[in-house]
Write a protein that holds these residues in place. Structure first.
Motif, mmCIF file in Angstrom:
data_model
loop_
_atom_site.group_PDB
_atom_site.id
_atom_site.type_symbol
_atom_site.label_atom_id
_atom_site.label_comp_id
_atom_site.label_asym_id
_atom_site.label_seq_id
_atom_site.Cartn_x
_atom_site.Cartn_y
_atom_site.Cartn_z
ATOM 1 N N LEU A 105 0.804 -1.217 0.000
ATOM 2 C CA LEU A 105 0.000 0.000 0.000
ATOM 3 C C LEU A 105 0.842 1.275 0.000
ATOM 4 O O LEU A 105 0.294 2.372 0.067
ATOM 5 C CB LEU A 105 -0.928 0.012 1.217
ATOM 6 C CG LEU A 105 -1.951 -1.124 1.292
ATOM 7 C CD1 LEU A 105 -2.771 -1.026 2.579
ATOM 8 C CD2 LEU A 105 -2.875 -1.099 0.080
ATOM 9 N N GLN A 106 2.157 1.131 -0.089
ATOM 10 C CA GLN A 106 3.036 2.309 0.004
ATOM 11 C C GLN A 106 2.726 3.350 -1.071
ATOM 12 O O GLN A 106 2.716 4.548 -0.800
ATOM 13 C CB GLN A 106 4.494 1.872 -0.110
ATOM 14 C CG GLN A 106 5.482 3.018 0.024
ATOM 15 C CD GLN A 106 6.925 2.540 0.001
ATOM 16 O OE1 GLN A 106 7.192 1.345 -0.008
ATOM 17 N NE2 GLN A 106 7.861 3.465 -0.016
ATOM 18 N N ALA A 162 14.896 5.864 11.135
ATOM 19 C CA ALA A 162 14.436 5.131 9.966
ATOM 20 C C ALA A 162 12.941 4.858 10.048
ATOM 21 O O ALA A 162 12.371 4.689 11.122
ATOM 22 C CB ALA A 162 15.197 3.814 9.856
ATOM 23 N N CYS A 163 12.309 4.832 8.891
ATOM 24 C CA CYS A 163 10.916 4.407 8.786
ATOM 25 C C CYS A 163 10.891 2.878 8.757
ATOM 26 O O CYS A 163 11.901 2.242 8.434
ATOM 27 C CB CYS A 163 10.286 4.941 7.507
ATOM 28 S SG CYS A 163 10.421 6.727 7.276
ATOM 29 N N PRO A 164 9.749 2.269 9.061
ATOM 30 C CA PRO A 164 9.681 0.806 8.943
ATOM 31 C C PRO A 164 10.117 0.301 7.578
ATOM 32 O O PRO A 164 10.805 -0.723 7.477
ATOM 33 C CB PRO A 164 8.189 0.528 9.204
ATOM 34 C CG PRO A 164 7.772 1.623 10.128
ATOM 35 C CD PRO A 164 8.527 2.832 9.657
ATOM 36 N N TRP A 165 9.734 1.011 6.499
ATOM 37 C CA TRP A 165 10.095 0.510 5.168
ATOM 38 C C TRP A 165 11.596 0.587 4.891
ATOM 39 O O TRP A 165 12.094 0.007 3.927
ATOM 40 C CB TRP A 165 9.313 1.218 4.070
ATOM 41 C CG TRP A 165 9.497 2.715 3.969
ATOM 42 C CD1 TRP A 165 10.645 3.418 4.132
ATOM 43 C CD2 TRP A 165 8.489 3.675 3.644
ATOM 44 N NE1 TRP A 165 10.449 4.767 3.932
ATOM 45 C CE2 TRP A 165 9.114 4.961 3.630
ATOM 46 C CE3 TRP A 165 7.134 3.601 3.356
ATOM 47 C CZ2 TRP A 165 8.418 6.133 3.356
ATOM 48 C CZ3 TRP A 165 6.444 4.775 3.081
ATOM 49 C CH2 TRP A 165 7.079 6.025 3.084
ATOM 50 N N VAL A 177 -2.877 5.672 8.331
ATOM 51 C CA VAL A 177 -2.567 5.717 6.897
ATOM 52 C C VAL A 177 -1.074 5.479 6.670
ATOM 53 O O VAL A 177 -0.660 4.673 5.821
ATOM 54 C CB VAL A 177 -2.988 7.072 6.291
ATOM 55 C CG1 VAL A 177 -2.380 7.275 4.910
ATOM 56 C CG2 VAL A 177 -4.506 7.164 6.212
ATOM 57 N N GLN A 178 -0.253 6.168 7.442
ATOM 58 C CA GLN A 178 1.195 6.047 7.279
ATOM 59 C C GLN A 178 1.727 4.712 7.794
ATOM 60 O O GLN A 178 2.710 4.184 7.265
ATOM 61 C CB GLN A 178 1.895 7.206 7.987
ATOM 62 C CG GLN A 178 1.666 8.564 7.333
ATOM 63 C CD GLN A 178 2.244 8.606 5.929
ATOM 64 O OE1 GLN A 178 1.640 8.093 4.981
ATOM 65 N NE2 GLN A 178 3.401 9.227 5.789
ATOM 66 N N GLY A 220 3.899 1.813 5.709
ATOM 67 C CA GLY A 220 5.231 1.476 6.184
ATOM 68 C C GLY A 220 6.071 2.675 6.545
ATOM 69 O O GLY A 220 7.296 2.575 6.685
ATOM 70 N N ALA A 221 5.437 3.829 6.723
ATOM 71 C CA ALA A 221 6.171 5.071 6.971
ATOM 72 C C ALA A 221 6.418 5.350 8.449
ATOM 73 O O ALA A 221 7.343 6.099 8.781
ATOM 74 C CB ALA A 221 5.420 6.248 6.350
#
Length: 240
Positions: free
Chosen positions: A51-52, A118-121, A192-193, A197-198
């Motif tokens: 969904l990114q 860092a973001c999860p992604w 949403v984020q 993965g944000a």
């Protein structure tokens, strides 16, 4: 109301939210439930952030929502200027609302730049290349970290907690609606984020707490609080 009493009010306003924030942050960030929730979304999307780039989440609920938030803040600015020029009895309240919004959004943005995370992604655990790095640890040499802590997008909802304080002394019903509305909006934008993965949940929790603290600070030290005028009148009469 004296500066000391205003400081006391500020402390009262943030005491319980800070305790709740500490408990939730410890649970999700320190104890690792951030990874559990993000891992659930990651597996649900097929082992990648499907969904990114989804048009609804990225274009509508992220980009367009940010633009709408900017327009709303600009509208508050125009209203605030208008009320200053027309000597409205809402001049102080409008200024408090505007400053609360600007401080909330500004502080979250500043911390995001000061604490690169860092973001999860970005993380190896979720298909990225970066190892996880605690906020209080220095990043490894050569590590390229994003600006993902706290959550900026969620703050576009949580920042409107300012409306709770705008109506706090004039309309309990509107204040309560604004409180739950801002919490719901911030949580929704945060979700949403997370689905993209944000961000982790702890990022959103931190944004909510920061926005509440900013709004509480502006209100406690700028509001024309009930009883203030009576106190000032009594002091004047004592000097007559």
């Amino acid at each position: 109301m004296s500066l000391f009493n205003r400081a006391q009010l500020f402390g009262q306003l943030i005491a319980l939210p800070t305790l709740l924030f500490t408990l939730l942050f410890s649970l999700f960030y320190v104890a690792g439930y951030d990874f559990s929730v993000a891992g659930f979304y990651y597996r649900l999307e097929g082992g990648h952030w499907a969904l990114q780039q989804h048009w609804l989440l990225q274009d509508v609920l992220h980009s367009s929502a940010r633009q709408l938030n900017t327009l709303m803040v600009m509208a508050v600015l125009v209203i605030c200027i208008w009320r200053q020029l027309t000597a409205s009895d809402q001049r102080r309240a409008s200024c408090i609302l505007l400053l609360s919004l600007l401080l909330s959004f500004g502080l979250v943005a500043l911390i995001k730049k000061a604490l690169p995370a860092a973001c999860p992604w970005d993380l190896q655990a979720f298909g990225g290349v970066q190892p996880f790095n605690w906020l209080w640890h220095s990043p490894a040499p050569g590590a390229v970290l994003g600006q993902c802590f706290p959550a900026g997008h969620a703050s576009a909802g949580f920042g409107w907690l300012a409306l709770y304080f705008y109506w706090r002394d004039s309309s309990a019903a509107r204040a309560k609606t604004a409180l739950f509305g801002a919490l719901l909006l911030g949580t929704g934008l945060g979700l949403v984020q997370q689905l993209r993965g944000a961000h982790f949940i702890s990022h959103d929790i931190t944004s909510a707490w920061l926005c509440w603290c900013c709004c509480s600070f502006i209100y406690a030290f700028m509001a024309d609080l009930p009883g203030q005028n009576a106190t000032q009148s009594s002091l004047r009469e004592g000097y007559v």
